[in-house]
Design a protein around this motif. Structure first.
Motif, PDB file in Angstrom:
ATOM      1  N   LYS A   1     -18.003   4.413 -10.041  1.00  0.00           N
ATOM      2  CA  LYS A   1     -16.583   4.540  -9.677  1.00  0.00           C
ATOM      3  C   LYS A   1     -15.726   3.528 -10.433  1.00  0.00           C
ATOM      4  CE  LYS A   1     -16.416   6.858  -5.271  1.00  0.00           C
ATOM      5  NZ  LYS A   1     -16.517   6.754  -3.816  1.00  0.00           N
ATOM      6  N   GLN A   2     -16.246   2.325 -10.601  1.00  0.00           N
ATOM      7  CA  GLN A   2     -15.489   1.301 -11.359  1.00  0.00           C
ATOM      8  C   GLN A   2     -15.404   1.663 -12.832  1.00  0.00           C
ATOM      9  OE1 GLN A   2     -17.717  -2.288 -10.992  1.00  0.00           O
ATOM     10  NE2 GLN A   2     -17.039  -2.672  -8.897  1.00  0.00           N
ATOM     11  N   ASN A   3     -16.570   2.066 -13.405  1.00  0.00           N
ATOM     12  CA  ASN A   3     -16.624   2.249 -14.857  1.00  0.00           C
ATOM     13  C   ASN A   3     -15.946   3.521 -15.334  1.00  0.00           C
ATOM     14  OD1 ASN A   3     -17.951  -0.111 -14.761  1.00  0.00           O
ATOM     15  ND2 ASN A   3     -19.947   0.659 -15.393  1.00  0.00           N
ATOM     16  N   ILE A   4     -15.993   4.555 -14.496  1.00  0.00           N
ATOM     17  CA  ILE A   4     -15.377   5.811 -14.934  1.00  0.00           C
ATOM     18  C   ILE A   4     -13.851   5.637 -15.052  1.00  0.00           C
ATOM     19  CG2 ILE A   4     -15.047   6.926 -12.649  1.00  0.00           C
ATOM     20  CD1 ILE A   4     -16.328   8.745 -15.775  1.00  0.00           C
ATOM     21  N   LYS A   5     -13.295   4.721 -14.253  1.00  0.00           N
ATOM     22  CA  LYS A   5     -11.842   4.459 -14.359  1.00  0.00           C
ATOM     23  C   LYS A   5     -11.527   3.911 -15.749  1.00  0.00           C
ATOM     24  CE  LYS A   5     -10.965   3.218  -9.596  1.00  0.00           C
ATOM     25  NZ  LYS A   5     -11.367   2.032  -8.864  1.00  0.00           N
ATOM     26  N   ILE A   6     -12.432   3.099 -16.280  1.00  0.00           N
ATOM     27  CA  ILE A   6     -12.197   2.477 -17.584  1.00  0.00           C
ATOM     28  C   ILE A   6     -12.572   3.426 -18.732  1.00  0.00           C
ATOM     29  CG2 ILE A   6     -12.887   0.523 -19.067  1.00  0.00           C
ATOM     30  CD1 ILE A   6     -13.554  -0.969 -16.409  1.00  0.00           C
ATOM     31  N   LEU A   7     -13.668   4.174 -18.537  1.00  0.00           N
ATOM     32  CA  LEU A   7     -14.219   4.935 -19.665  1.00  0.00           C
ATOM     33  C   LEU A   7     -13.914   6.431 -19.625  1.00  0.00           C
ATOM     34  CD1 LEU A   7     -17.698   3.158 -19.705  1.00  0.00           C
ATOM     35  CD2 LEU A   7     -15.806   2.809 -21.296  1.00  0.00           C
ATOM     36  N   GLY A   8     -13.407   6.895 -18.466  1.00  0.00           N
ATOM     37  CA  GLY A   8     -13.239   8.342 -18.252  1.00  0.00           C
ATOM     38  C   GLY A   8     -12.357   9.022 -19.276  1.00  0.00           C
ATOM     39  N   SER A   9     -11.349   8.294 -19.810  1.00  0.00           N
ATOM     40  CA  SER A   9     -10.418   8.978 -20.722  1.00  0.00           C
ATOM     41  C   SER A   9     -10.743   8.710 -22.191  1.00  0.00           C
ATOM     42  CB  SER A   9      -8.995   8.510 -20.412  1.00  0.00           C
ATOM     43  OG  SER A   9      -8.940   7.121 -20.646  1.00  0.00           O
ATOM     44  N   THR A  10     -11.928   8.153 -22.469  1.00  0.00           N
ATOM     45  CA  THR A  10     -12.226   7.791 -23.864  1.00  0.00           C
ATOM     46  C   THR A  10     -12.476   9.001 -24.749  1.00  0.00           C
ATOM     47  OG1 THR A  10     -14.412   7.309 -23.049  1.00  0.00           O
ATOM     48  CG2 THR A  10     -13.104   5.436 -23.752  1.00  0.00           C
ATOM     49  N   PHE A  11     -12.592  10.197 -24.154  1.00  0.00           N
ATOM     50  CA  PHE A  11     -12.761  11.397 -24.985  1.00  0.00           C
ATOM     51  C   PHE A  11     -11.679  12.415 -24.654  1.00  0.00           C
ATOM     52  CE2 PHE A  11     -17.005   9.475 -24.598  1.00  0.00           C
ATOM     53  CZ  PHE A  11     -17.193   9.172 -25.941  1.00  0.00           C
ATOM     54  N   ASN A  12     -10.446  11.936 -24.377  1.00  0.00           N
ATOM     55  CA  ASN A  12      -9.378  12.895 -24.087  1.00  0.00           C
ATOM     56  C   ASN A  12      -8.854  13.530 -25.378  1.00  0.00           C
ATOM     57  OD1 ASN A  12      -7.510  11.204 -25.286  1.00  0.00           O
ATOM     58  ND2 ASN A  12      -6.920  10.232 -23.380  1.00  0.00           N
ATOM     59  N   THR A  13      -7.916  14.486 -25.209  1.00  0.00           N
ATOM     60  CA  THR A  13      -7.513  15.298 -26.367  1.00  0.00           C
ATOM     61  C   THR A  13      -6.993  14.451 -27.528  1.00  0.00           C
ATOM     62  OG1 THR A  13      -6.882  16.948 -24.762  1.00  0.00           O
ATOM     63  CG2 THR A  13      -6.136  17.326 -27.012  1.00  0.00           C
ATOM     64  N   SER A  14      -6.153  13.433 -27.246  1.00  0.00           N
ATOM     65  CA  SER A  14      -5.574  12.714 -28.386  1.00  0.00           C
ATOM     66  C   SER A  14      -6.622  11.825 -29.066  1.00  0.00           C
ATOM     67  CB  SER A  14      -4.324  11.926 -27.967  1.00  0.00           C
ATOM     68  OG  SER A  14      -4.701  10.797 -27.256  1.00  0.00           O
ATOM     69  N   VAL A  15      -7.541  11.269 -28.300  1.00  0.00           N
ATOM     70  CA  VAL A  15      -8.603  10.466 -28.933  1.00  0.00           C
ATOM     71  C   VAL A  15      -9.493  11.364 -29.790  1.00  0.00           C
ATOM     72  CG1 VAL A  15     -10.607   8.991 -28.522  1.00  0.00           C
ATOM     73  CG2 VAL A  15      -8.591   8.757 -27.064  1.00  0.00           C
ATOM     74  N   VAL A  16      -9.915  12.494 -29.216  1.00  0.00           N
ATOM     75  CA  VAL A  16     -10.787  13.401 -29.975  1.00  0.00           C
ATOM     76  C   VAL A  16     -10.056  13.884 -31.236  1.00  0.00           C
ATOM     77  CG1 VAL A  16     -11.965  15.640 -29.929  1.00  0.00           C
ATOM     78  CG2 VAL A  16     -12.167  14.096 -27.981  1.00  0.00           C
ATOM     79  N   GLY A  17      -8.751  14.169 -31.088  1.00  0.00           N
ATOM     80  CA  GLY A  17      -7.962  14.613 -32.245  1.00  0.00           C
ATOM     81  C   GLY A  17      -7.984  13.573 -33.365  1.00  0.00           C
ATOM     82  N   SER A  18      -7.983  12.312 -32.999  1.00  0.00           N
ATOM     83  CA  SER A  18      -7.956  11.258 -34.024  1.00  0.00           C
ATOM     84  C   SER A  18      -9.290  11.156 -34.777  1.00  0.00           C
ATOM     85  CB  SER A  18      -7.608   9.914 -33.380  1.00  0.00           C
ATOM     86  OG  SER A  18      -8.703   9.464 -32.619  1.00  0.00           O
ATOM     87  N   TYR A  19     -10.323  11.823 -34.271  1.00  0.00           N
ATOM     88  CA  TYR A  19     -11.630  11.794 -34.952  1.00  0.00           C
ATOM     89  C   TYR A  19     -11.788  12.938 -35.954  1.00  0.00           C
ATOM     90  CZ  TYR A  19     -13.163   8.644 -31.164  1.00  0.00           C
ATOM     91  OH  TYR A  19     -13.308   7.614 -30.278  1.00  0.00           O
ATOM     92  N   GLN A  20     -10.774  13.799 -36.039  1.00  0.00           N
ATOM     93  CA  GLN A  20     -10.939  15.036 -36.801  1.00  0.00           C
ATOM     94  C   GLN A  20     -11.335  14.789 -38.268  1.00  0.00           C
ATOM     95  OE1 GLN A  20     -11.172  17.954 -35.298  1.00  0.00           O
ATOM     96  NE2 GLN A  20     -11.648  18.861 -37.279  1.00  0.00           N
TER      97      GLN A  20
END
Ligand code: HEM
Length: 496
Positions: A124-143
């Protein structure tokens, strides 16, 4: 020797007490389908015999669930695991429970309390920090990196043109996905092939086999007994090999961060700095030590376990299927031709959303060949499912393999590979009918990443190469994942 006998005696007593204590739970589940049981081991003897047998058993269990419309109970000694594939039950379970059963701890030395295995308090603690590390804008920046890596992999595959069938998974796809994950999720730009050695791959595969072997042998469940086995010693050696790689990756990233501090080179298209999964962890470590170096190593291994293998094996199944079904490969090629107009330009974010048929091919492959065929949840309270009440202390096996092949869910042609079922009005109606990424509160956080990477690879691949395979000879086996017992052979030719 005396100590060992005393320990064994303690185990027997503990088992006896558990058996008595859990009598009401057994009564509650008595009407559900199961295999015959033996004292101490429950149904475990039905599952001992290797990956092929395990696959046969889970196929058999899925068929029983299909016919009876009831969960199937596997008894791990006194502990019940209810295998479920009914979408309504899956929604209840995945929204109600985020705790994992005790056997996820078997991977402690490898991935510690990384996201996949973490007990609920840590998760519960860690997902708050890491949960959005693969959201659309981050993934887009890996293109860009996805394009560079996919092109490189396709160039390497060209060396096989006109040759004998070759092992596409171990020779090419493993390296492709691991390097890509290192460069994106872990932010290590300078990654070399020397990282993914045969020793690393063998150690990785052996860890999975050993953990699976422990899972299905109840006598290896108590840690103090397992630590006496040769398996344990071998596991430790393999983990050391794999940890060497993650330590190397972390050290490289730490050095790169030092050098980068002054120039903001990782930016999203709107100019905001993006942070890789590993950067977020290192930032926390530098700021307040909320992730220690050891915890970071476990999270890095988790991302490699969670991401690398699932993506590479899915790509293998896709190549196998399109290689055997030329009309599907042709449709895929036509879609790419339409999007890219005969050019060899890079795949953009905009292109990805246009790849409707490609998406259907990926989803259809994951429906029939989910790389994580079953994942588990622990019931920390009693719960009512559609057909039965489940006591606290039970676990659930969320059966992506069975759900994906269910005739009740997908219709009479459920066993046919047909990407068209994902298009237009035919799209599956029930949101929890497709479980390859799991469902609910603790589902995969890498889904967008995986889809973007796989689409990018397939675009480059089918525009340059024609794939041929013998998918009719595919034989499956199961360990922690769904694997091909028949090997990973395909052939390629140049597109003319
Ligand atoms: C085809 C590709 C993939 C498939 C089929 C897949 C499937 C899954 C499944 C079934 C779970 C749930 C496991 C469980 O409950 O025990 C999961 C969890 C997870 N996956 Fe994926 N995955 C894929 C790709 C990725 C990628 C590319 C990443 C990261 C780069 C990733 C990261 C994770 C993480 C961190 C979790 C744990 C989530 C949590 O417990 O909060 N996965 N994945």
């Amino acid at each position: 020797m005396v100590t060992l006998l005393l320990l064994l005696l303690l185990v027997v007593i503990a088992y006896g007490l558990t058996y008595v204590y859990r009598r009401p739970a057994r009564a509650l589940l008595a009407g559900l389908p199961t295999y015959s049981q033996l004292p101490f081991i429950g149904n475990m003897h039905w599952f001992m015999g290797g990956g092929r047998l395990l696959y046969e058993r889970f196929s058999e269990i899925s068929e029983v669930i299909e016919k009876t419309k009831l969960p199937f109970v596997i008894w791990i000694g006194p502990y019940p695991v209810l295998v479920i594939s009914d979408p309504e039950d899956v929604i209840i379970v995945t929204n109600s429970f985020v705790e994992k059963p005790y056997f996820y701890n078997f991977a402690q030395n490898w991935v510690g309390n990384g996201l996949i295995t973490a007990p609920v308090k840590v998760w519960k603690q860690n997902i708050k920090i890491l949960g959005s590390t693969f959201n659309t804008s981050v993934v887009g920046s890996y293109q860009n990196i996805f394009n560079v890596q996919a092109r490189r992999c396709v160039e390497k595959l060209k060396k096989e043109v006109g040759g004998e069938p070759f092992d596409v998974l171990n020779k090419y796809l493993t390296l492709f996905t691991l390097e890509t994950i290192c460069q994106t999720a872990l932010g290590v730009l300078d990654i070399s092939e020397s990282i993914v050695t045969n020793e690393y791959c063998d150690a990785f595969n052996r860890i999975v086999e050993l953990l699976n072997g422990r899972g299905f042998n109840i006598f290896k469940h108590p840690t103090f007994l397992y630590q006496l086995t040769t398996d344990y010693r071998e596991l430790q050696k393999c983990i050391a090999v794999v940890h060497n790689v993650s330590e190397l990756v972390i050290t490289k990233r730490m050095r790169e961060r030092e050098m980068e501090k002054e120039n903001a080179k990782n930016e999203t298209s709107d100019g905001r700095p993006i942070k890789s999964f590993l950067d977020i962890l290192l930032d926390h470590n530098e700021a307040n030590l909320s992730f220690t170096e050891k915890e970071i190593k476990f999270e890095v291994n988790t991302i490699i376990v969670g991401g690398q293998e699932a993506v590479s094996i899915t790509l293998f199944y896709i190549l196998l299927m399109i290689g055997y079904k030329p009309h599907i490969q042709k449709k895929l090629y036509d879609e790419m031709q339409e999007i890219f107009g005969g050019t060899k330009r890079s795949v953009t974010k905009g292109d990805l959303s246009q790849m409707k048929y490609c998406e259907a091919v990926i989803l259809e492959t994951l429906r029939m060949y989910p790389p994580v065929p079953v994942s588990f949840r622990y019931a920390d309270k009693a719960i009512q499912l559609k057909s039965c009440r489940v006591p606290e202390g039970a676990s659930f096996g969320i059966n992506a393999l069975g759900a994906g092949r269910s005739r009740r869910i997908w219709g009479p042609d459920a066993l046919e590979y047909r990407p068209e079922r994902w298009l237009g009005a035919e799209r599956p109606g029930h949101p929890a009918a497709f479980l390859a990424f799991n469902y609910g509160r603790r589902a995969c956080i890498g889904k967008k990443y995986a889809m973007a990477l796989m689409k990018t690879f397939l675009a480059h691949c089918v525009l340059e190469l024609e794939v041929h395979s013998r998918a009719d000879q595919l034989r499956l086996k199961m360990d922690l994942g769904l694997k091909a017992a028949s090997g990973h052979l395909i052939q390629v030719g140049l597109r003319t």
